[in-house]
Design a protein around this motif. Structure first.
Motif, PDB file in Angstrom:
ATOM      1  N   TRP A 173     -34.554  34.076 -54.275  1.00 60.62           N
ATOM      2  CA  TRP A 173     -33.650  33.514 -53.292  1.00 60.62           C
ATOM      3  C   TRP A 173     -33.655  31.995 -53.441  1.00 60.62           C
ATOM      4  O   TRP A 173     -34.589  31.407 -53.985  1.00 60.62           O
ATOM      5  N   ARG A 174     -32.593  31.352 -52.980  1.00 59.88           N
ATOM      6  CA  ARG A 174     -32.492  29.901 -53.077  1.00 59.88           C
ATOM      7  C   ARG A 174     -33.333  29.259 -51.979  1.00 59.88           C
ATOM      8  O   ARG A 174     -33.131  29.517 -50.791  1.00 59.88           O
ATOM      9  N   GLY A 175     -34.281  28.406 -52.397  1.00 58.87           N
ATOM     10  CA  GLY A 175     -35.102  27.688 -51.430  1.00 58.87           C
ATOM     11  C   GLY A 175     -34.342  26.518 -50.842  1.00 58.87           C
ATOM     12  O   GLY A 175     -33.251  26.158 -51.306  1.00 58.87           O
ATOM     13  N   LYS A 176     -34.901  25.894 -49.833  1.00 54.76           N
ATOM     14  CA  LYS A 176     -34.222  24.772 -49.195  1.00 54.76           C
ATOM     15  C   LYS A 176     -34.135  23.554 -50.106  1.00 54.76           C
ATOM     16  O   LYS A 176     -33.323  22.655 -49.863  1.00 54.76           O
ATOM     17  N   HIS A 177     -34.951  23.534 -51.162  1.00 55.98           N
ATOM     18  CA  HIS A 177     -34.848  22.458 -52.154  1.00 55.98           C
ATOM     19  C   HIS A 177     -33.783  22.764 -53.196  1.00 55.98           C
ATOM     20  O   HIS A 177     -33.599  21.994 -54.146  1.00 55.98           O
ATOM     21  N   GLN A 236     -39.287  32.968 -55.940  1.00 55.04           N
ATOM     22  CA  GLN A 236     -39.712  34.362 -55.958  1.00 55.04           C
ATOM     23  C   GLN A 236     -40.982  34.473 -55.127  1.00 55.04           C
ATOM     24  O   GLN A 236     -41.823  33.568 -55.135  1.00 55.04           O
ATOM     25  N   LYS A 237     -41.117  35.573 -54.417  1.00 57.17           N
ATOM     26  CA  LYS A 237     -42.215  35.716 -53.460  1.00 57.17           C
ATOM     27  C   LYS A 237     -43.583  35.640 -54.132  1.00 57.17           C
ATOM     28  O   LYS A 237     -44.523  35.060 -53.579  1.00 57.17           O
ATOM     29  N   CYS A 260     -38.075  31.755 -46.688  1.00 59.47           N
ATOM     30  CA  CYS A 260     -38.449  30.377 -46.338  1.00 59.47           C
ATOM     31  C   CYS A 260     -38.699  30.215 -44.840  1.00 59.47           C
ATOM     32  O   CYS A 260     -39.491  29.365 -44.430  1.00 59.47           O
ATOM     33  N   GLY A 261     -37.993  31.007 -44.046  1.00 58.40           N
ATOM     34  CA  GLY A 261     -38.173  30.920 -42.600  1.00 58.40           C
ATOM     35  C   GLY A 261     -37.924  29.519 -42.076  1.00 58.40           C
ATOM     36  O   GLY A 261     -36.951  28.863 -42.444  1.00 58.40           O
ATOM     37  N   GLN A 262     -38.829  29.036 -41.220  1.00 60.46           N
ATOM     38  CA  GLN A 262     -38.685  27.710 -40.619  1.00 60.46           C
ATOM     39  C   GLN A 262     -39.335  26.617 -41.456  1.00 60.46           C
ATOM     40  O   GLN A 262     -39.303  25.445 -41.085  1.00 60.46           O
ATOM     41  N   CYS A 263     -39.925  26.981 -42.576  1.00 59.86           N
ATOM     42  CA  CYS A 263     -40.620  26.002 -43.422  1.00 59.86           C
ATOM     43  C   CYS A 263     -39.646  24.952 -43.955  1.00 59.86           C
ATOM     44  O   CYS A 263     -38.557  25.280 -44.423  1.00 59.86           O
ATOM     45  N   PRO A 281     -45.290  26.668 -50.380  1.00 57.60           N
ATOM     46  CA  PRO A 281     -46.362  27.670 -50.249  1.00 57.60           C
ATOM     47  C   PRO A 281     -46.299  28.778 -51.294  1.00 57.60           C
ATOM     48  O   PRO A 281     -47.337  29.316 -51.677  1.00 57.60           O
ATOM     49  N   PHE A 282     -45.112  29.107 -51.763  1.00 58.47           N
ATOM     50  CA  PHE A 282     -44.995  30.213 -52.715  1.00 58.47           C
ATOM     51  C   PHE A 282     -45.520  29.850 -54.097  1.00 58.47           C
ATOM     52  O   PHE A 282     -45.879  30.728 -54.873  1.00 58.47           O
ATOM     53  N   ASN A 283     -45.602  28.558 -54.393  1.00 58.03           N
ATOM     54  CA  ASN A 283     -46.098  28.167 -55.711  1.00 58.03           C
ATOM     55  C   ASN A 283     -47.616  28.283 -55.826  1.00 58.03           C
ATOM     56  O   ASN A 283     -48.165  28.135 -56.926  1.00 58.03           O
ATOM     57  N   ARG A 284     -48.290  28.565 -54.723  1.00 60.01           N
ATOM     58  CA  ARG A 284     -49.738  28.764 -54.827  1.00 60.01           C
ATOM     59  C   ARG A 284     -50.068  30.055 -55.583  1.00 60.01           C
ATOM     60  O   ARG A 284     -51.203  30.263 -56.007  1.00 60.01           O
TER      61      ARG A 284
END
Length: 351
Positions: free
Chosen positions: A154-158, A163-164, A191-194, A252-255
């Motif tokens: 999905w497209r992130g806010k950036h 990907q999850k 992404c929710g509210q992040c 957070p997903f890149n962790r």
């Protein structure tokens, strides 16, 4: 072999090629995508990237690239090669040169295009009369949007694909084909509210969720902008001399990202841990020799050097750096001369 069997065979071969994932979508994006792209262009957020206006919303319709297209196969190839703490340490070291981590190895265009060509040749063995075309930033195609529609992420806010389980640290490529394959479904955003990516941007280039003003983006300023970086962004640039990863480093997903084992993406010439002063010493011949086969090569020596000089203006005041700038102030290339004059002033050297 029916369509489902063919799709399964394609995905299995993609995995054998080291591709992270492989999803399929239709050759046209929705009218909503056309509206968003038209608005982004109208707002001037493309900066000097004239190719966006040249092709307009045609980027959202794959037949513009391959008239016979019936399916778009989207793939991802991971590139991250180091520890996140190491990356952050380099960013925090004002004397170190920070290069976006995707550019530390060989040019991804060639690497991923070769994989896509291999995938196309494999499909050709199964369907001899197939028509296909690989695309890796090599044709006007909205790759992130097609990847989103294909359910690759999905497209992130950036504005990057997420990907999850694997975040965003991978390259995207497309294989256009005349085969009518069953498309995958889109997946919901997580992404929710992040809004960490928006808050982390050094120049506040993410002007709204999912919207980047390229004119403010350090990646654009250090790579795509042919002219010198505007004064208003030079301090925020810090030690970033080619690209910027800040929005991805805080996601957070890149962790969950695992280091890529791809040999071509491993660090070349020690570019992951090199000082700005070391790079300043490169002449044009050294740049061309060491950057051959790198995505950095295309910006040219003068843009590269001017970026380094501006970054040196963000180092703590130093008589040594000032002395290095003096001869560069009369350099025949205006990018270098103007950057040197600005950096000289940052080290309290009188005009």
């Amino acid at each position: 072999m029916n369509s489902n069997e063919l799709t399964l065979a394609i995905r299995q071969h993609a995995q054998q090629l080291g591709l992270l994932d492989c999803k399929i979508t239709t050759p046209n994006l929705s009218p909503e995508h056309d509206e968003k792209l038209s608005l982004w262009l109208a707002q001037g957020f493309k900066g000097e990237m004239s190719f966006f206006h040249k092709h307009g919303i045609s980027r959202n319709h794959a037949e513009y690239v391959l008239p016979e297209v019936k399916s778009v196969i989207m793939v991802a190839l991971p590139y991250w090669t180091e520890d996140f703490d190491q990356t952050r340490a380099i960013l925090a070291d004002e004397k170190a040169a920070y290069i976006s981590r995707y550019a530390l190895g060989r040019d991804y265009h060639k690497v991923l295009r070769s994989r896509l060509k291999n995938l196309g040749q494999y499909i050709e063995q199964l369907v001899p009369d197939v028509i296909y075309r690989p695309v890796v930033d090599s044709a006007p195609l909205s790759e992130v949007s097609f990847a989103t529609q294909a359910g690759l992420g999905w497209r992130g806010k950036h504005s990057l694909l997420l990907q999850k389980q694997t975040g965003s640290l991978y390259f995207l490529g497309a294989l256009l084909t005349n085969l009518a394959l069953e498309p995958n479904e889109e997946i919901p955003s997580h992404c929710g509210q992040c809004s960490r990516c928006m808050q982390a941007c050094p120049t506040q280039a993410i002007v709204a969720p999912y919207t980047v003003d390229a004119r403010r983006c350090i990646s654009y300023l250090t790579i795509e902008l042919n002219d010198i970086i505007p004064v208003e962004f030079r301090k925020a640039m810090g030690n970033r001399i080619y690209g910027c990863d800040d929005c991805q480093l805080v996601c957070p997903f890149n962790r969950f990202t695992k280091p890529s084992q791809e040999a071509d993406f491993q660090v070349r010439h020690g570019l992951d841990q090199v000082s700005l002063v070391e790079l300043l010493a490169w002449d044009e011949t050294m740049f061309q020799s060491r950057m051959a086969g790198s995505p950095i090569y295309r910006i040219g020596y003068h843009k590269w050097l001017s970026n380094i000089i501006i970054a040196l203006g963000n180092v703590s005041k130093s008589a040594t750096i000032a002395s290095l700038m003096v001869p560069l102030c009369t350099h025949p290339n205006h990018l270098i001369a103007e950057a040197a004059k600005w950096t000289l002033l940052q080290h309290d050297y009188p005009e």
